[in-house]
Design a protein around this motif. Sequence first.
Motif, PDB file in Angstrom:
ATOM      1  N   GLU A 129      10.535  -7.560 -24.482  1.00  0.00           N
ATOM      2  CA  GLU A 129      11.838  -7.223 -25.022  1.00  0.00           C
ATOM      3  C   GLU A 129      11.477  -6.187 -25.737  1.00  0.00           C
ATOM      4  OE1 GLU A 129      13.126  -8.727 -29.400  1.00  0.00           O
ATOM      5  OE2 GLU A 129      11.810 -10.659 -27.820  1.00  0.00           O
ATOM      6  N   VAL A 130      10.282  -5.306 -26.124  1.00  0.00           N
ATOM      7  CA  VAL A 130      10.505  -3.864 -26.678  1.00  0.00           C
ATOM      8  C   VAL A 130      10.523  -2.695 -25.734  1.00  0.00           C
ATOM      9  CG1 VAL A 130       8.933  -2.360 -27.865  1.00  0.00           C
ATOM     10  CG2 VAL A 130       9.138  -4.086 -28.923  1.00  0.00           C
ATOM     11  N   GLY A 152       6.114 -12.937 -37.881  1.00  0.00           N
ATOM     12  CA  GLY A 152       6.865 -12.519 -36.826  1.00  0.00           C
ATOM     13  C   GLY A 152       7.246 -11.149 -36.970  1.00  0.00           C
ATOM     14  N   GLU A 153       6.744 -10.452 -37.499  1.00  0.00           N
ATOM     15  CA  GLU A 153       7.358  -8.747 -37.584  1.00  0.00           C
ATOM     16  C   GLU A 153       7.054  -7.833 -36.155  1.00  0.00           C
ATOM     17  OE1 GLU A 153       4.700  -7.323 -41.281  1.00  0.00           O
ATOM     18  OE2 GLU A 153       5.605  -9.053 -42.107  1.00  0.00           O
ATOM     19  N   HIS A 154       6.930  -8.338 -35.283  1.00  0.00           N
ATOM     20  CA  HIS A 154       6.458  -7.781 -34.027  1.00  0.00           C
ATOM     21  C   HIS A 154       7.130  -8.087 -32.907  1.00  0.00           C
ATOM     22  CE1 HIS A 154       3.957  -4.677 -35.331  1.00  0.00           C
ATOM     23  NE2 HIS A 154       3.497  -5.661 -36.404  1.00  0.00           N
ATOM     24  N   LYS A 155       7.843  -7.670 -32.350  1.00  0.00           N
ATOM     25  CA  LYS A 155       8.601  -8.107 -31.022  1.00  0.00           C
ATOM     26  C   LYS A 155       7.626  -8.449 -29.659  1.00  0.00           C
ATOM     27  CE  LYS A 155      13.023  -6.448 -32.068  1.00  0.00           C
ATOM     28  NZ  LYS A 155      13.804  -5.995 -31.750  1.00  0.00           N
TER      29      LYS A 155
END
Length: 69
Positions: free
Chosen positions: A60-61, A53-56
Motif C-alpha cells: 500500500e505504501v 494499526g499504526e503502519h500500512k
Amino acid sequence: MSLVTELADRPLAERIQAMEQLWDSLCREPNYNPSPAWHEDVLTERRAELQRGEHKPWQEVKAGLRNGS
C-alpha cells in the motif's frame, strides 16, 4: 605486514571472499550476537505499532508513492 595491508593488495574478488570467510567464522562463535541490545527494543516497539494499526502494508505504501499520494 599487517593482515589489512596484505588484503588491500589482493584483487577485489579475493578480498570479498576473505570477508565472507571472516564473517562466517564470526557467526560460528557461540556467544556471537551481531545486534546491539537496543535493536530488540526497537523491534518490540515496531511490533506494538503494527498491532495498533499504526503502519500500512508495504504494498500500500509503495502504491501510494508511485501515485504521488
